[in-house]
Design an enzyme around this catalytic site. Sequence first.
Site, mmCIF file in Angstrom:
data_model
loop_
_atom_site.group_PDB
_atom_site.id
_atom_site.type_symbol
_atom_site.label_atom_id
_atom_site.label_comp_id
_atom_site.label_asym_id
_atom_site.label_seq_id
_atom_site.Cartn_x
_atom_site.Cartn_y
_atom_site.Cartn_z
ATOM 1 N N CYS A 1 9.914 -100.035 117.641
ATOM 2 C CA CYS A 1 10.952 -100.564 117.757
ATOM 3 C C CYS A 1 10.824 -102.040 119.022
ATOM 4 O O CYS A 1 11.420 -102.566 119.166
ATOM 5 C CB CYS A 1 12.498 -100.071 117.985
ATOM 6 S SG CYS A 1 12.376 -98.849 116.402
ATOM 7 N N ILE B 1 4.709 -77.016 102.702
ATOM 8 C CA ILE B 1 5.179 -78.597 102.649
ATOM 9 C C ILE B 1 6.175 -79.211 103.202
ATOM 10 O O ILE B 1 7.072 -78.866 102.484
ATOM 11 C CB ILE B 1 3.944 -79.418 100.901
ATOM 12 C CG1 ILE B 1 2.733 -78.899 101.336
ATOM 13 C CG2 ILE B 1 3.968 -81.110 101.461
ATOM 14 C CD1 ILE B 1 2.171 -79.429 100.082
ATOM 15 N N TYR B 2 6.648 -79.556 104.167
ATOM 16 C CA TYR B 2 7.103 -80.529 104.849
ATOM 17 C C TYR B 2 7.056 -82.054 105.335
ATOM 18 O O TYR B 2 6.498 -82.812 105.188
ATOM 19 C CB TYR B 2 7.725 -79.469 105.864
ATOM 20 C CG TYR B 2 8.040 -78.124 106.425
ATOM 21 C CD1 TYR B 2 9.082 -77.819 106.346
ATOM 22 C CD2 TYR B 2 7.256 -77.826 105.873
ATOM 23 C CE1 TYR B 2 9.346 -76.076 105.628
ATOM 24 C CE2 TYR B 2 7.042 -75.926 106.052
ATOM 25 C CZ TYR B 2 8.711 -75.465 106.203
ATOM 26 O OH TYR B 2 8.430 -74.101 105.604
ATOM 27 N N ALA B 3 8.360 -82.602 105.604
ATOM 28 C CA ALA B 3 8.228 -83.890 105.301
ATOM 29 C C ALA B 3 9.579 -84.578 106.608
ATOM 30 O O ALA B 3 11.004 -83.878 106.816
ATOM 31 C CB ALA B 3 8.355 -84.757 103.778
#
Length: 831
Positions: free
Chosen positions: A44, A280-282
């Site tokens: 940012c 499996i994660y995101a």
Amino acid sequence: MQNKYVIIGGVAGGATTAARLRRIDENAEIIMLEKGEHISYANCGLPYYIGGVIKDRDNLLVQTPESFGGRFNINVRIFSEVTDIDSESQTITIKDHKNGKAYTENYDKLVLSPGAQPVKPPIPGIDSKNIFTLRNVDDTDRIKAFVDDEKPRSAVVVGAGFIGLEMAENLHQRGINVTVVEAAPQVMNMMDPEMAAILHQHFKEQEVGLYLQDAVKEFRQNEDDLSLILSSGETLKADFVVLSIGVKPDFLLAEKAGLQLGNRGGIVVDEFLQTSKENIYAVGDAIEFPHPLTGQSSLAFLAGPANKQGRILADNLVYGHKRKYQGSIGTAIAKVFEMTAATTGLSDKALAQAGVPHQSTIVNAGSHAGYYPGSTNMVLKITFNPENGKLLGGQVVGYEGVDKRIDMLAAIIKANGDIYDLQEIEHAYAPPFSSAKDPVNQAGYNAENIIKGLFRPLSPYKFHEWDHSDSCLLDVRTPDEHSLNAIEGSINIELDKLREHLDQIPRDKNLYIFCGVGLRGYVATRILKQNGFDKVYNLSGGLKVYQTALAGQNNPLKFNDSEDAVTVKEDNVMEKIPYVSTKMLEVDACGLQCPGPVLKLKEEIAKIGPGDEMQIKASDPGFYNDVASWCNVTGHTLVGRSKKGAEITAVIRKKSEESNNLPGKMPEGIQTIDKGDNKTIIVFSDDLDRALASFVIANGAASMGKKVTMFFTFWGLNVIKRQNKPRTKKGVMDKMFGLMMPGHAGKLPLSNMNMGGIGRTMMKQRMKSKNVDALEVMIDNAKRSEVQMIACQMSMDVMGVQGEELIDGVRIGGVANYLEEAEASNLNLFI
């Protein structure tokens, strides 16, 4: 048992997950894989490094691979790209870009944090040199090097979302002539158009080009610069281009692994952030999750939600699926040159697309108490459910205090709160920081009034669609304000005198009420509704928001068309104020809201002599144009104006006869009409049409700031008689004259086609259908505009008219009074 966690991608989501995992599981094996060089950086802040606001590049790097790995005992592997995922065997294939070799790695739990990638549509020439995108540190280095080394004079930013506007601001900060091109009809498409319009007008103040609803069809690389061919046919030239068209989830690896993708292109996760494949994660920009307000799939390209997701996910990986992710309401803020724009929840247009019932209201207010120096204007809009008051969204645009208000609104939305909660927010109040009734509280009060049916708001765009045939447009500001600027076709009855003129307001039409910022309009609607007027609507946000929304939104500047291209002005000075050596009165009107600054100006200029000057400072954004209009209609000279931040400074020279006759060239500055010419009208006739003509001319001259005197003699006295005259003692001849003459303005005949009064009635109906004020209304307007009305004493004696029979405000005088006024006039009419 030791768990093995593999995290693909760093920055906000991946790095936060890894750090939290280590803090709660010291024994776990944690591997972080990043295909680039940097694992944790402040993306940012990238535009501000390019703009020179952030001086040190190292400050952007939150953690290096070495520092992060050392502190948290994490195996960090940069330049390592995961090319394949085998969910059955729980292994991944990794390509090491340092040696070009591929290898596999197993996992117990896999976390995807691939982020998003810039949208780069197939526009001809888009791969030309000097066309940049900004997404990571490498992109930043390329743009910064080009700006530092090549010293470009002009740039085009394509796309006007948060990053696009921040890039435009920072390039402008570097002294580069900037143009923004946006395919949508507004900047910051997540906001409503009347809020974005405030920013569009700010572009003009900053001399930044703006082309809205215009897309790039083709880029052409020239020898020294680029040409951009727009869909409108316009051609822009620039030394370089920054593409900020938008981003999309980086879903390629997930798609290859057979993970479920949503209809918006993101990786679908459940409330525990698990994908469609076990273990499996995101997290981060790539995930798609139901929006908390609509339940529909949504994306959130924001660092705040990504950080929160990382912490929640780490807890679920270690402790089991216990913490639920609630989703993001899209709270975001951006600095746009000297203004700030922020949004949370959903806008009107987003709610309409989602089919959610909603209503909205707009508040114009100061950043803190108006009587404390430095208060600046902000516009705040909320959207809510009109049935139960549930808060659905908020938008704020202003100079100071925007972040505080958007956070207050976001907190209520996240807590599933309503507009009544807004009313009860207990904010920290002291004059330098807020008002006892904060703008957020006021928005809640407005919303409650709407729900209870106390008034009906109309957006600027709906208000603009008013139909002359079935509506009456009523301006409840003061006559001075109305003379400066008003909506065409409106009539003016000041709020404080509204109750005295209810009989002049049509009851069979829609009443569209407006004032400066909406508050007086609301009070007027309450008066009217409680006096039997039903179809009453108030302009939301008042004339200030209306004129901004309906003004031209584009700022079609062109740079690089010649060697004399426009350069950015120092200190954001629009028109520099020249040095003045005459007596100077300094007036501070900062913090005053419309019409405060103009009224202060009128009051204070009376304290100085002809030819002297006063300097006035104001923070109300409308004052920049209002001061020019005020000088134009009053005959004073606007020497100059400047605008720095929210503060507007103007120098006005008081008109004088001597200054109009100075030899040679007029002083530099913005010259206005300064003739000091009075107008006199002799009203001899009592014909309705002739009386109308006399008051049309008188009111027109008065609205331009002229002193107008009307001298009523003989039959003209009938025009200014009271409708309900008191009993008076008269002789026989006086009574006979009274019986033969019209009793008041409503009884005047036409000079032609009167037909025993039928023509007069037809004329009045015709005037009403064409929205022409009745003679009685014109007379009241003349009184409010301080038109001087003199009744001839000699004529009164001859015609048998006594002073008690005349309307209030008429002065009785003789021919000498008239001649005195006529001597100072350059226009004298006999009607």
